[in-house]
Design a protein around this motif. Sequence first.
Motif: not given
Length: 538
Positions: A353, A348, A350, A201
Amino acid sequence: MDVKIQNPTPLSCILITLPCHAICNLSQFPLTPPPKVSTPQPPSTTLNTTRHHHPFIHHHQPTNMAKLFVSLSFLLLLHGCLAREHFRPSFQQQNECQFQRINALEPIERVQSEAGFTEFFDSNEQQFQCSGVEVIRHQIQPRGLLLPSYTNTPILFFVEQGSGVQGVMLPGCPETYEASTEQFEGRKGGSAFTDRHQKVHHFRQGDLVAIPTGAAHWLYNNGQEELVIIALLDSQNYANQLDPNHRRFFLAGNSEGQQQRQPRSWGRRQQGQSQQRGSNNIFQGFEVQTIAEAFNVDQQTAMLLRGDEDHRGHIVMVESGLQVIQPRGEQEFRGRPRDNGVEETICSMKLQTNIEDPSKADVYNPQAGRSTSINSFKFPILQFLQLSAERGVLHSNGMVSPHWIMNAHNIIYVTEGAMRMQIVNDQGEEVFNDQIQQGQLVVVPQNFAVVKQAQGQECKWISFRTSDNAIMNTLAGETSAMRALPVDVIANAYQMSREDAQKLKYSRQEAVLFPSSGSSSYRRSSRGIGGRMTEAEA
């Protein structure tokens, strides 16, 4: 006895779309069938009676059975609803939140490593004991790698400066990032080499990143400037069943000898014992032969896993730069990754942010500033962490309406500039009236009233809150508690005329952020509320 209950949702409940509380309310459907209405029985023979009873049975019994079936269904849903309720561990001592004075806090400990350091705020400070959280700050040099580790608490961190990549190893998730042989050709004795790993990420300045409890993770600074991260660890989260302090379990490295003083969470002092060894990795507790057999490797490799001779610390320098598989531009992965069904749900999910983007602001006033809140509705993983956050920006002398957080403690860390804060407890006593500057932190306990105002220049802060949907209630402004009161209630409560009550109620047209009103903005109000004069007034 009042019991504080949190509402974390287990991963298996992701597909449930009906709110749990709605289901719980529906569960009040009566489980007992309604009383039968007496119906006159037709006088006839046994054969005729049977014929007359059959229509009654076929008409009413399915209805009662259907109601019973629905009731049992709601009962099962209620059971699932209750399964979502988790009790927050009661590590707090009595009166931990009875403050006489709150102080602005700074880190008191530093653990130095080869490519950076980690700073620790005092977890024994009453503010942290009340809120049940701990705060640390990482500063990682370019090409610095924070070694893989996991903790007994969830982590929510804010990227104050820089950018990088991270990996979070979630059990059961497939290795969806894979490389073709030519990408790694010649890296090991000249032979082709293929790698495959879980997703990495990317994060940048202003990102909010969530890491679940017990999930092993690593960080790498791939930018040109130092990476600065402020991280909150929720020690009293329902997922922590260990003890009231966060503990970090390293999978690599050996910090022994890097510093004379270990943080309490890494080198724990047991009662009646001397200081234990520091943040050595967990493989050092296993015998070499056991490691070699478990990984099917030779003893030399097993000794490298133990890291007995590695004294670089928990942040190491990657001299040639870290090479991981990651998409670039239009590049696509070749072939279909092997999956197991979990990747469409948990894998998957998230994990980060951005909270810095002005276009995402929830409250905006061009003269006062902006505020962006991130909760579990916007960032679903926060429902499992039971945490949320707010990014605030105040322009010069801008003010946040006096307010309180209804259902959470509020941990405020200033990232730029300075602001003056006043905090008032349930006794109406001022427990804080001071300036908080960049790098300092203040904990505002649940329901304590607080007001913030920037001092001469723009101020930015990040707030961590101990609820996934923290609710703020303001005292002044368009959406405030004062605006919701009838005029007569205000007039009688404060012994004023109805005209003055009307003016008070509608004195502010803004909702949350108030622009500076000139020389009268804070100096006069601070003396009226806090009862003492500022240095500027003196």
